[in-house]
Write a protein that holds these residues in place. Structure first.
Motif, PDB file in Angstrom:
ATOM      1  N   VAL A 361       1.108  -0.846  -0.137  1.00 38.92           N
ATOM      2  CA  VAL A 361       0.011   0.065  -0.379  1.00 38.92           C
ATOM      3  C   VAL A 361       0.885   1.195  -0.308  1.00 38.92           C
ATOM      4  O   VAL A 361       0.866   2.215  -0.271  1.00 38.92           O
ATOM      5  CB  VAL A 361      -1.172   0.091   1.154  1.00 38.92           C
ATOM      6  CG1 VAL A 361      -2.012   1.132   1.735  1.00 38.92           C
ATOM      7  CG2 VAL A 361      -2.133  -1.488   1.161  1.00 38.92           C
ATOM      8  N   ASN A 362       2.077   1.002   0.821  1.00 38.30           N
ATOM      9  CA  ASN A 362       2.845   2.676   0.875  1.00 38.30           C
ATOM     10  C   ASN A 362       3.950   1.925   0.022  1.00 38.30           C
ATOM     11  O   ASN A 362       5.044   2.126   0.956  1.00 38.30           O
ATOM     12  CB  ASN A 362       2.965   2.770   2.186  1.00 38.30           C
ATOM     13  CG  ASN A 362       2.109   3.070   3.694  1.00 38.30           C
ATOM     14  OD1 ASN A 362       0.795   4.150   2.789  1.00 38.30           O
ATOM     15  ND2 ASN A 362       1.504   2.267   4.313  1.00 38.30           N
ATOM     16  N   PHE A 363       3.592   2.385  -1.630  1.00 40.05           N
ATOM     17  CA  PHE A 363       5.349   2.160  -2.131  1.00 40.05           C
ATOM     18  C   PHE A 363       6.047   2.442  -2.043  1.00 40.05           C
ATOM     19  O   PHE A 363       5.627   3.638  -2.120  1.00 40.05           O
ATOM     20  CB  PHE A 363       4.461   1.223  -3.131  1.00 40.05           C
ATOM     21  CG  PHE A 363       3.823   2.291  -3.927  1.00 40.05           C
ATOM     22  CD1 PHE A 363       4.506   2.500  -4.589  1.00 40.05           C
ATOM     23  CD2 PHE A 363       2.184   2.120  -4.425  1.00 40.05           C
ATOM     24  CE1 PHE A 363       3.284   3.452  -6.380  1.00 40.05           C
ATOM     25  CE2 PHE A 363       1.789   2.548  -4.972  1.00 40.05           C
ATOM     26  CZ  PHE A 363       2.206   3.564  -5.362  1.00 40.05           C
ATOM     27  N   GLU A 364       7.231   2.291  -2.738  1.00 43.39           N
ATOM     28  CA  GLU A 364       8.344   3.405  -3.129  1.00 43.39           C
ATOM     29  C   GLU A 364       8.043   3.518  -4.725  1.00 43.39           C
ATOM     30  O   GLU A 364       7.741   2.700  -5.389  1.00 43.39           O
ATOM     31  CB  GLU A 364       9.447   3.077  -2.493  1.00 43.39           C
ATOM     32  CG  GLU A 364       9.681   3.137  -0.617  1.00 43.39           C
ATOM     33  CD  GLU A 364       9.616   4.696   0.307  1.00 43.39           C
ATOM     34  OE1 GLU A 364      10.074   5.780  -0.894  1.00 43.39           O
ATOM     35  OE2 GLU A 364       9.295   4.345   0.702  1.00 43.39           O
ATOM     36  N   GLN A 365       8.358   4.862  -5.270  1.00 46.17           N
ATOM     37  CA  GLN A 365       8.630   5.082  -6.734  1.00 46.17           C
ATOM     38  C   GLN A 365       9.672   4.236  -7.196  1.00 46.17           C
ATOM     39  O   GLN A 365       8.981   3.876  -8.342  1.00 46.17           O
ATOM     40  CB  GLN A 365       8.442   6.242  -7.031  1.00 46.17           C
ATOM     41  CG  GLN A 365       8.753   6.431  -8.310  1.00 46.17           C
ATOM     42  CD  GLN A 365       7.475   6.752  -9.029  1.00 46.17           C
ATOM     43  OE1 GLN A 365       6.489   7.573  -8.072  1.00 46.17           O
ATOM     44  NE2 GLN A 365       7.361   6.271 -10.261  1.00 46.17           N
ATOM     45  N   LYS A 366      10.394   3.904  -6.333  1.00 51.87           N
ATOM     46  CA  LYS A 366      11.799   2.733  -6.948  1.00 51.87           C
ATOM     47  C   LYS A 366      10.750   0.974  -7.617  1.00 51.87           C
ATOM     48  O   LYS A 366      10.743   0.131  -7.880  1.00 51.87           O
ATOM     49  CB  LYS A 366      13.129   2.259  -6.047  1.00 51.87           C
ATOM     50  CG  LYS A 366      13.658   1.851  -6.410  1.00 51.87           C
ATOM     51  CD  LYS A 366      15.196   1.499  -5.123  1.00 51.87           C
ATOM     52  CE  LYS A 366      15.879   0.907  -6.176  1.00 51.87           C
ATOM     53  NZ  LYS A 366      16.950   0.755  -5.481  1.00 51.87           N
ATOM     54  N   GLU A 367      10.037   1.212  -6.053  1.00 57.28           N
ATOM     55  CA  GLU A 367       9.124  -0.415  -7.122  1.00 57.28           C
ATOM     56  C   GLU A 367       8.219  -0.467  -7.756  1.00 57.28           C
ATOM     57  O   GLU A 367       8.472  -0.758  -8.240  1.00 57.28           O
ATOM     58  CB  GLU A 367       8.470  -0.535  -5.141  1.00 57.28           C
ATOM     59  CG  GLU A 367       9.239  -1.009  -4.082  1.00 57.28           C
ATOM     60  CD  GLU A 367       8.526  -1.285  -3.302  1.00 57.28           C
ATOM     61  OE1 GLU A 367       8.353  -2.176  -2.260  1.00 57.28           O
ATOM     62  OE2 GLU A 367       8.319  -0.200  -2.251  1.00 57.28           O
ATOM     63  N   PHE A 368       7.478   1.046  -8.065  1.00 54.01           N
ATOM     64  CA  PHE A 368       6.626   0.776  -8.612  1.00 54.01           C
ATOM     65  C   PHE A 368       7.190   0.399 -10.066  1.00 54.01           C
ATOM     66  O   PHE A 368       7.252  -0.044 -11.221  1.00 54.01           O
ATOM     67  CB  PHE A 368       5.539   2.344  -8.534  1.00 54.01           C
ATOM     68  CG  PHE A 368       4.810   2.938  -9.860  1.00 54.01           C
ATOM     69  CD1 PHE A 368       3.914   2.236 -10.267  1.00 54.01           C
ATOM     70  CD2 PHE A 368       5.296   3.637 -11.206  1.00 54.01           C
ATOM     71  CE1 PHE A 368       2.534   2.167 -10.322  1.00 54.01           C
ATOM     72  CE2 PHE A 368       4.715   3.497 -12.049  1.00 54.01           C
ATOM     73  CZ  PHE A 368       3.208   3.404 -11.654  1.00 54.01           C
ATOM     74  N   ASN A 369       8.345   1.462 -10.450  1.00 51.29           N
ATOM     75  CA  ASN A 369       9.407   1.456 -11.739  1.00 51.29           C
ATOM     76  C   ASN A 369      10.003  -0.033 -12.069  1.00 51.29           C
ATOM     77  O   ASN A 369       9.657  -0.241 -12.799  1.00 51.29           O
ATOM     78  CB  ASN A 369      10.579   2.561 -11.866  1.00 51.29           C
ATOM     79  CG  ASN A 369       9.773   4.021 -10.961  1.00 51.29           C
ATOM     80  OD1 ASN A 369       8.833   4.315 -11.311  1.00 51.29           O
ATOM     81  ND2 ASN A 369      11.378   4.816 -10.851  1.00 51.29           N
ATOM     82  N   CYS A 370       9.955  -0.557 -11.344  1.00 46.24           N
ATOM     83  CA  CYS A 370      10.575  -1.715 -11.231  1.00 46.24           C
ATOM     84  C   CYS A 370       9.269  -2.631 -11.535  1.00 46.24           C
ATOM     85  O   CYS A 370       9.696  -3.437 -12.282  1.00 46.24           O
ATOM     86  CB  CYS A 370      11.176  -2.549 -10.466  1.00 46.24           C
ATOM     87  SG  CYS A 370      12.629  -1.690  -9.610  1.00 46.24           S
ATOM     88  N   THR A 371       8.601  -2.349 -10.396  1.00 51.89           N
ATOM     89  CA  THR A 371       7.695  -3.286 -11.483  1.00 51.89           C
ATOM     90  C   THR A 371       6.986  -3.197 -12.535  1.00 51.89           C
ATOM     91  O   THR A 371       6.554  -3.947 -13.785  1.00 51.89           O
ATOM     92  CB  THR A 371       6.300  -3.331 -10.062  1.00 51.89           C
ATOM     93  OG1 THR A 371       6.699  -3.829  -9.289  1.00 51.89           O
ATOM     94  CG2 THR A 371       5.518  -4.647 -10.727  1.00 51.89           C
ATOM     95  N   VAL A 372       7.369  -2.200 -13.515  1.00 55.24           N
ATOM     96  CA  VAL A 372       6.764  -1.321 -14.142  1.00 55.24           C
ATOM     97  C   VAL A 372       7.250  -2.548 -15.275  1.00 55.24           C
ATOM     98  O   VAL A 372       7.219  -3.032 -16.337  1.00 55.24           O
ATOM     99  CB  VAL A 372       6.535  -0.074 -14.359  1.00 55.24           C
ATOM    100  CG1 VAL A 372       6.483   0.164 -15.958  1.00 55.24           C
ATOM    101  CG2 VAL A 372       5.217   0.115 -13.597  1.00 55.24           C
ATOM    102  N   ASN A 373       8.242  -2.559 -15.156  1.00 56.14           N
ATOM    103  CA  ASN A 373      10.091  -3.036 -15.960  1.00 56.14           C
ATOM    104  C   ASN A 373       9.868  -4.379 -15.893  1.00 56.14           C
ATOM    105  O   ASN A 373       9.881  -4.797 -17.336  1.00 56.14           O
ATOM    106  CB  ASN A 373      11.322  -2.281 -15.661  1.00 56.14           C
ATOM    107  CG  ASN A 373      10.887  -0.791 -16.113  1.00 56.14           C
ATOM    108  OD1 ASN A 373      10.289  -0.329 -16.904  1.00 56.14           O
ATOM    109  ND2 ASN A 373      12.566  -0.539 -15.004  1.00 56.14           N
ATOM    110  N   LYS A 374       9.781  -5.163 -15.000  1.00 48.45           N
ATOM    111  CA  LYS A 374       8.992  -6.193 -15.257  1.00 48.45           C
ATOM    112  C   LYS A 374       8.292  -6.836 -15.986  1.00 48.45           C
ATOM    113  O   LYS A 374       8.405  -8.096 -16.252  1.00 48.45           O
ATOM    114  CB  LYS A 374       9.598  -6.375 -13.907  1.00 48.45           C
ATOM    115  CG  LYS A 374       9.150  -8.358 -13.291  1.00 48.45           C
ATOM    116  CD  LYS A 374       9.361  -8.646 -11.780  1.00 48.45           C
ATOM    117  CE  LYS A 374       8.652  -8.371 -10.773  1.00 48.45           C
ATOM    118  NZ  LYS A 374       8.431  -8.910  -9.438  1.00 48.45           N
TER     119      LYS A 374
END
Length: 407
Positions: A361-374
């Motif tokens: 729920v309280n994700f970091e931007q870095k986590e979002f970026n990595c998830t999109v790329n994956k």
């Protein structure tokens, strides 16, 4: 002929709420020896198209001002009201008290309607509430006043909006009595059923899972790895629990870090924070030149399905803080669109290894970026497996046929 009296909030008099009832109504209208009557609490000017063999009873929403005042006085002179007030007054939480009184008022409204319309209790009649709110308590109150109603069956669904009171900061009174009043509660998710069983352990035998579903969305588009292009799609009301502004912020920051990519975000839905969202989009418009935003507002479910069918969306995104199991995600995977969503409510039951990725729920931007790329790296596999997962667990034809056989 089996009669099903389906109590809704406003369906079919609604443009952007209870939209997920459309598939259920379409399929239930094809069942043999079943007659559906919709009983909405609220009536608006807009009316959805429904199958010709589905009836609408407007007796509940047609109540005059005199009738509403009569319910108010009835409530004030009932033991239910004073018991509620006595217990609630110790908390000195005005919002809590108002919320409870509101739900009790709605329950008496439902009870009075049932008792005044005995002509609806014909043959094999089933009372069915789409929400686990004031209506099941209304069923209980009606049964207390007319023992003949014990010869009929009462059911309710439980989603998320009507289940997790604390997250919405509302309080639904007399849940125990509501549980007594129904023959079964059908939670739409495993996590919802577990929550109810833990909270109301005496009624575990009444609690089961019955998943919602949507119809398949045909698509001629094969998802393939794209070069320098990503198309996001989201669909929800625009208000604080849905965090559509966070979707915008996350995609904007991703776009900043990936200037070589052409990125599009399309959002379907409207709500109380829509003006604020439009303003935020306009502020980013000139700054982020590789991002294009399309705010479509409210469109019909038919239009949503056509949009998914005709476009090559890569990622469906949902960053809510509270959910049951989002029907919007069901529709996405029905079109083979993989998903990125926050791990709330029952979302993990639909978003997993076959359909996409979860974020805290309280994700970091870095986590979002990595998830999109994956996700983009595995887009072909996820496109195929998302649809297979949908067909196994959220195909409306299977789920609603099974549900109506149960009730």
């Amino acid at each position: 002929m089996k009669n099903v009296l389906l109590f809704t909030h406003s369906y079919p008099y609604t443009k952007n709420s209870e939209t997920f009832l459309e598939s259920e109504i379409a399929l239930s209208s094809t069942l043999k020896d079943v007659k559906i009557t919709l009983i909405p609490l609220v009536k608006n000017d807009y009316k959805r198209d429904i199958p010709s063999n589905i009836d609408i009873n407007d007796g509940l929403n047609n109540l005059s001002l005199y009738g509403k005042m009569k319910i108010l006085f009835q409530m004030f002179f009932s033991l239910w009201f004073w018991r509620l007030l006595r217990v609630s007054s110790f908390s000195l939480n005005i919002k809590k008290i108002v919320s409870e009184v509101k739900y009790l008022y709605g329950s008496i409204w439902i009870s009075n309607f049932i008792l005044a319309h005995k002509e609806l209790w014909r043959g094999e009649t089933v009372f069915y509430s789409y929400w686990f709110n004031h209506t099941p308590l209304g069923f209980y109150l009606a049964k207390c006043q007319n023992k003949d109603l014990y010869n009929y069956r009462f059911y309710t669904r439980a989603h998320g909006f009507d289940l997790y009171e604390s997250e919405r900061k509302v309080y639904i009174p007399y849940r125990e009595q509501a549980m007594q009043g129904v023959n079964a509660v059908f939670a739409i998710s495993d996590v919802g059923a577990s929550f109810l069983k833990k909270k109301y352990s005496l009624y575990q035998h009444k609690i089961m899972v019955s998943r919602l579903g949507v119809l398949p969305i045909p698509s001629s588009n094969e998802k393939k790895k794209k070069i320098e292009k990503i198309e996001f799609i989201s669909c929800s009301s625009v208000w604080h629990l849905k965090r559509v502004d966070l979707i915008l912020k996350s995609i904007v920051n991703y776009s900043r870090l990936n200037p070589a990519y052409n990125i599009t975000w399309t959002h379907i839905g409207d709500g109380c924070d829509m003006d604020k969202l439009r303003k935020q989009v306009s502020e980013y418009k000139n700054e982020i030149i590789n991002l294009k935003v399309k705010l479509l507002g409210t469109i019909t479910n038919t239009d949503i399905r056509q949009l998914y069918s005709r476009n090559d969306f890569d990622i469906f995104i949902n960053l809510s803080v509270s959910e049951g199991i989002p029907v919007s995600i069901m529709e996405a995977i029905a079109a083979g669109i993989p998903v990125i969503a926050t791990d709330v409510g029952g979302t993990r039951e639909i978003v997993g290894v076959d359909t996409g990725y979860l974020l805290p729920v309280n994700f970091e931007q870095k986590e979002f970026n990595c998830t999109v790329n994956k996700l983009m790296k595995n887009i072909e596999k996820l496109h195929h497996s998302s649809y297979l997962f949908f067909n196994e667990y959220y195909n409306a034809q299977k789920n609603y046929t099974n549900f109506y056989q149960l009730i």
